[in-house]
Write an enzyme that holds these catalytic residues in place. Structure first.
Site, PDB file in Angstrom:
ATOM      1  N   CYS A   1       0.848  -1.189   0.000  1.00 36.43           N
ATOM      2  CA  CYS A   1       0.000   0.000   0.000  1.00 36.43           C
ATOM      3  C   CYS A   1       0.884   1.241   0.000  1.00 36.43           C
ATOM      4  O   CYS A   1       1.791   1.363   0.828  1.00 36.43           O
ATOM      5  CB  CYS A   1      -0.884  -0.029   1.243  1.00 36.43           C
ATOM      6  SG  CYS A   1      -1.815   1.486   1.499  1.00 36.43           S
TER       7      CYS A   1
ATOM      8  N   CYS B   1       0.447   3.107   3.557  1.00 36.93           N
ATOM      9  CA  CYS B   1       0.867   2.593   4.869  1.00 36.93           C
ATOM     10  C   CYS B   1       1.859   1.438   4.804  1.00 36.93           C
ATOM     11  O   CYS B   1       2.331   0.973   5.835  1.00 36.93           O
ATOM     12  CB  CYS B   1      -0.354   2.189   5.694  1.00 36.93           C
ATOM     13  SG  CYS B   1      -1.096   0.638   5.161  1.00 36.93           S
TER      14      CYS B   1
ATOM     15  N   CYS C   1      -7.365  -1.125   1.411  1.00 42.46           N
ATOM     16  CA  CYS C   1      -6.256  -1.638   2.203  1.00 42.46           C
ATOM     17  C   CYS C   1      -6.804  -2.000   3.585  1.00 42.46           C
ATOM     18  O   CYS C   1      -7.476  -1.185   4.217  1.00 42.46           O
ATOM     19  CB  CYS C   1      -5.166  -0.575   2.323  1.00 42.46           C
ATOM     20  SG  CYS C   1      -3.928  -0.982   3.569  1.00 42.46           S
TER      21      CYS C   1
ATOM     22  N   CYS D   1      -5.167   0.596   6.435  1.00 41.71           N
ATOM     23  CA  CYS D   1      -5.443   2.038   6.519  1.00 41.71           C
ATOM     24  C   CYS D   1      -6.778   2.416   5.879  1.00 41.71           C
ATOM     25  O   CYS D   1      -7.205   3.562   5.973  1.00 41.71           O
ATOM     26  CB  CYS D   1      -4.300   2.841   5.895  1.00 41.71           C
ATOM     27  SG  CYS D   1      -4.234   2.760   4.100  1.00 41.71           S
TER      28      CYS D   1
ATOM     29  N   CYS E   1      -8.793  -5.192  -9.952  1.00 41.48           N
ATOM     30  CA  CYS E   1      -8.411  -4.099 -10.837  1.00 41.48           C
ATOM     31  C   CYS E   1      -7.946  -2.934  -9.952  1.00 41.48           C
ATOM     32  O   CYS E   1      -8.751  -2.308  -9.272  1.00 41.48           O
ATOM     33  CB  CYS E   1      -9.635  -3.702 -11.662  1.00 41.48           C
ATOM     34  SG  CYS E   1      -9.300  -2.406 -12.844  1.00 41.48           S
TER      35      CYS E   1
END
Ligand SMILES: [Zn+2]
Length: 161
Positions: free
Chosen positions: A75, A78, A123, A126, A147
């Site tokens: 991510c 984070c 995510c 976060c 996607c």
């Protein structure tokens, strides 16, 4: 009288319980919590628009589309490990696509922005918006297509040993 107080206690207990449940449902609790200002300061404009405002990058705009080298996609907000190159495939859509994520790294939501329900991928640490999941992925594996906006990810190449 004794019976009445039992009923009262029961009532109090039940109402507390339902209140607690409601609270849990209303606030998605992510491990990483930051204010909008903090995210704005840390992320690029494009990352902020995608991760925090559920924006979508232009197709074919992400350099991550071309990555075939072994490694992990984390991510961009984070650092949570989300995808691996071995589960990446060329979907022809212009967005980095994967047939599965790293176990329990994601959270799911849904939106109706395009007039129909889509499953949104977030995510799990976060709550940043990553992209959407569809059922038209490679049939020989999971059949799923994650996607993903490349700008929501960062690629960490696997060290050659
Ligand atoms: Zn994250």
């Amino acid at each position: 009288m004794k019976q009445l107080s039992i009923i009262l206690i029961m009532l109090i207990l039940t109402s507390c319980k339902s209140e607690a449940q409601q609270e849990k449902d209303n606030s998605k609790e992510f491990k990483v919590q930051k204010t909008e200002q903090e995210w704005k300061a840390e992320l690029t404009d494009e990352q902020f628009q995608i991760l925090r405002k559920a924006g979508t990058e232009r197709p074919y705009s992400s350099p991550l589309n071309d990555i075939k080298q072994a490694g992990t996609f984390v991510c961009a907000a984070c650092g949570n490990e989300l995808y691996e190159t071995k589960h990446k495939f060329d979907s022809g859509t212009g967005w980095p696509s994967f047939d599965r994520a790293i176990d329990s790294s994601l959270a799911y939501s849904s939106d109706r922005k395009l007039g129909y329900e889509r499953s949104e991928l977030l995510c799990g640490d976060c709550g940043g918006h990553l992209g959407h999941i569809f059922d038209d992925g490679p049939r020989e594996t999971t059949g799923k297509r994650h996607c993903i906006n490349g700008a929501a990810l960062q690629f960490i190449p696997k060290e050659k040993s």
